[in-house]
Design an enzyme around this catalytic site. Sequence first.
Site, PDB file in Angstrom:
ATOM      1  CB  SER A 137      -1.091   5.267  -0.916  1.00  0.00           C
ATOM      2  OG  SER A 137      -1.010   3.878  -0.702  1.00  0.00           O
TER       3      SER A 137
ATOM      4  CD  GLU B 112      -8.170   4.815   1.971  1.00  0.00           C
ATOM      5  OE1 GLU B 112      -7.584   4.308   1.000  1.00  0.00           O
ATOM      6  OE2 GLU B 112      -8.079   6.014   2.278  1.00  0.00           O
TER       7      GLU B 112
END
Length: 538
Positions: free
Chosen positions: A210, A341
């Site tokens: 991330s 995601e």
Amino acid sequence: MKHLLALSLLLLSSECFGQPAPVVHTNSGPVRGEVKETFLLKKKYLSFRGIPYAKPPLGDLRYQPPVPAEPWQKILNATKDAPACPQIDEVNNNRYVGDEDCLYINVFSPITSSKTHVHKKAVMLWIYGGSFNAGSSLTSFYGPDMLVDQDIVLVTFNYRLGALGFLSLSRSEALGNAGMKDQVLAMHWVQQNIAKFGGDPRRVTIFGESAGSAAIHFQVLSPLTKGLYVRAIAMSGSSISPWAFHTADQAMNEAKKLANYLGSNAQDSDALWQFYKNAPAKDLVNGSQYMDGVTQTLTLPFRPSMELNRPGAFITDCPISLYKTGRFNKVPLMMGQTKEEALGFTRPGYTGTNDTWTEFDGLIDIGKDVFDRFAKGSYDVFLTDYYYTAPTDLTRKIIKQQDSSIPIYSYIFEFDSPYAWHRQNGENLNGTAHADDLQYVFHNEMTREPTDPNDPVNLFRRKVSAMWANFAKCGNPTPPHYNPSNVVWEESGPRGLQMNINTEDKIQLPDISPRTRQMEDYMEQTIPAKTGCTRRNK
């Protein structure tokens, strides 16, 4: 050889679980760890937690690049997690946690069974995610077990977050990117000390997820990190992701916005500095959560930004320009994402067809041009494509265009487990969401996986951690001498091949829709202006 011999003796004295833990003499001072064993395979390892790698960033050091820790003489008991850097703990009741004295590093080293020689092991240095405003090296969340079982020396550490880590006022007291420079100092610490823990400083792989994945790309782009690592793994994020980077003007605007929200009318750099230098950390953290008028936001008000071009600067040009002109560290890469995601980023009631751009922009900070072009349809699919798939694939393409010889192992992660992190967070939806892949590389005490090493979920975890470890050891996730997959993971090459990681792996062409390719074209055209490529800082 002297430190290898010393470590060898220490390891021999601690081979029996429960015996006195060893002492390692770092460049700053002696530290005592403890002997532990891994969750699944019960492999013994040495754990050192809470070693200072920098001076506490307090007083005149607030917002400044980190300074190496002061040496100490007495043995430091490195047996507890250090405090997190100040932040909101989104996992536990959204409460303020942390301490500005937070720059500590952890080392986890497998205990060798050899009684004659200690072979230095490959090292993996973890950079956590959390939108650049949350996250820590907490071992209950990023437990070393899976990688230690693969004979890896794992290093984790804390870096500064939010305004305390990324405030940029374009002045010497707050140049920006302090959190990124924390990461750089941690890499230097590894180079100087890791051999004493059994690690090989010539085989260091940096990896992150991330915001940590974007950080990996920024480290690849920064001239400050040349020679500090040999490989990099970027999981779900790029430095050219729309959420990853600010120009100097954008960073200044966010600084004004937070100061004004907290009651200051400061507008220029001098007045802002007078406000920020003594502002309570708790106010800065809490204010950052609400200054945009929403309680939950994906806008990342404080993030890496362009610096003044002077010695010690972390990044002085926009990321896409650095990649396109070959100004980056040429190291092998593994990069990819989960299949869905944005599965955990749902917004109740949003359809993508009737909502207005104003409502949408308040949540994720996109322009009306992007909304009109791409945001009609599934909200989750749009965010997955726009925030992750398009920028990740575009980054891969640009790197290959610059130097086709750089190995890039591309992947998409599709395994959906009943123990998936998004399910345990209350999102009982089918798919593989953001951060779902972490539990296959780390041991997370909160995910409550089965304890049987041969359970199918744990066999899958062992396969994934083995591929990550193989890349760190030899630059190939499925080498001939130890391929944990059912297929050979091919380098992406000119066609952009990717590994589909699932119960049965497969090599495939990139899983990219026509709309996502349009996003890539749009990003390539618009990112330079949006990220200040045409207005470099002097």
